[in-house]
Design a protein around this motif. Structure first.
Motif: not given
Length: 432
Positions: A67-90
């Motif tokens: 659970l911990r690892d998975a959060t930090f594995q995808v956390l960097p993508y949060v900063s790209l949500l404006d540029e890549i909206p599909d990331l929200y569903y992922l």
């Protein structure tokens, strides 16, 4: 903006991330190459779409989802949500899978993709464990991590759809566990494992070393998955404060009792930190201990795994300029920290999870992520990329004197913490 379709967006997201990384260069060719290789690595090699719309994210060369690892594995993508909206569903799909696992067993730290019955150790059958659970080490950060992801998603998008009834029911379960473990002496949880290193099981017949009541939450294992020496892990209790506080004003009608429980818990934990965690450090300044037992004993150290004392601003417990943090930072980034190593190739924080004199790229990146100095951030990126032994991977830990000696060929959390720092530097350059 093109129409966004819910469902398995892995392919489109990977394509968009490749376009993004190809349009951005870091401070040198080596960093740029590593960043471009790693930004999609977790999605291509570790992420699987599930029929319920969620995403399973394995930790790397181990097939389970932490659970911990998975959060930090995808956390960097949060900063790209404006540029890549599909990331929200992922990202919401990963959160959905994490919350589902919490409801399955809130004391477990890692889970199988299916109910395969696979476990880290065959001996784990001596404890009550589901076929869906890979390992049942109780770690506070495992329950905080999904909430951290949810808070970051809301703060970036303002969308509230993640805060549905299932979210609040899961949070209620988490709070029940936290309340139980404030009084660990009466808890039914234990963890026993035979024929293993002493730090891979709990002493005292699986109950851990004795503790006194502090108001804080007892923790069986550190974020490194190694047993706590003293039962109150301070960075993890601070993580509790940082993830629960932003949720208070979002709790809907019908969950008033939950809100009151959280307020009481936060007061207890903060009081415990204030009265037990602030100690005199070897540099003669007041700062934070790593662990305490409520009986007068405490541990002065820091470990590379997050949450750590070094990472406190990153997990949003305090500012980078907070005096107690600055004193603690000075200590943990010095030879007085028993897990700080300095060699001919690397210097930084390691862990008792890996050999002596092995330094974790996660801690090297975290040193940059908790600094305001852009030159420092660039320097930390350089250190990591220059010691990857030409594998285009960051690894778990590296010998401080020999980059050809390292643990784990593929460790996705480490890769994505490097990307987190790279994106932090890119975003700060853009804002200048």
């Amino acid at each position: 903006m093109r129409e966004i379709v819910k469902g398995n967006v892995l392919k489109s997201v990977i394509d968009d991330l490749n376009k993004y990384s190809n349009n951005h260069e870091l401070n040198n060719i080596r960093n740029t190459k590593l960043f471009r290789n790693l930004l999609t690595d977790v999605l291509i090699k570790a992420t699987k779409y599930e029929n319920d719309g969620s995403y399973f994210v394995k930790t790397g060369d181990i097939p389970a989802m932490w659970l911990r690892d998975a959060t930090f594995q995808v956390l960097p993508y949060v900063s790209l949500l404006d540029e890549i909206p599909d990331l929200y569903y992922l990202l919401t799909g990963v959160l959905k899978r994490e919350l589902r696992f919490v409801r399955l067993d809130p004391y477990a730290n890692a889970f199988n993709q299916t109910s395969s019955g696979a476990h880290w150790s065959d001996d784990d059958s001596n404890i009550s464990i589901s076929d869906h659970v890979w390992e049942r080490k109780f770690e506070i950060d495992s329950l905080c991590a999904p909430l951290f992801l949810a808070n970051n998603l809301y703060e970036t998008t303002g969308k509230t759809d993640i805060f549905d009834e299932q979210f609040w029911n899961t949070l209620s379960m988490i709070i029940d566990v936290f309340k139980t473990e404030q009084h660990h002496n009466t808890s039914s949880y234990y963890f026993r494992r035979k024929d293993c290193p002493s730090n891979d099981t709990l002493s005292n017949d699986g109950k851990g070393t004795p503790v006194g009541y502090t108001g804080m939450i007892w923790d069986g294992f550190r974020p490194s998955d190694n047993a706590c020496v003293y039962g109150y892990h301070i960075p993890s209790n601070m993580f509790v404060v940082s993830v629960l506080t932003p949720l208070l004003d979002k709790i809907p009608k019908g969950f008033e009792a939950l809100k009151n429980e959280i307020l009481t818990l936060l007061n207890d934990v903060k009081s415990g930190i204030k009265h037990y965690a602030i100690v005199k450090l070897p540099n003669n300044h007041l700062g934070y201990a790593y662990e305490v037992d409520g009986l007068g004993n405490y541990k002065l150290m820091d470990d590379a795994n997050v949450p750590s004392l070094l990472s406190l601003p990153f997990i949003r417990y305090c500012s980078k300029e907070e005096p107690l943090y600055m004193n603690t930072r000075e200590f943990v980034l010095s030879s007085r920290n028993p897990y700080y190593y300095s060699g001919t190739v690397l210097q930084g924080i390691g862990s008792n999870h890996t050999p002596v004199n092995y330094i974790w790229p996660i801690s090297i990146a975290m040193e940059g992520l908790t600094s305001n100095d852009l030159n420092k951030k660039s320097h930390q990126l350089d250190i990591i990329s220059e010691t990857d032994n030409d594998t285009s991977q960051c690894h778990e830990s590296i010998d401080m004197n020999d980059q050809s000696k390292y643990t784990r060929e593929w460790f996705s959390w480490s890769n994505m913490t490097y990307c987190q720092l790279a994106l932090d530097l890119i975003n700060q350059d853009v804002r200048r």
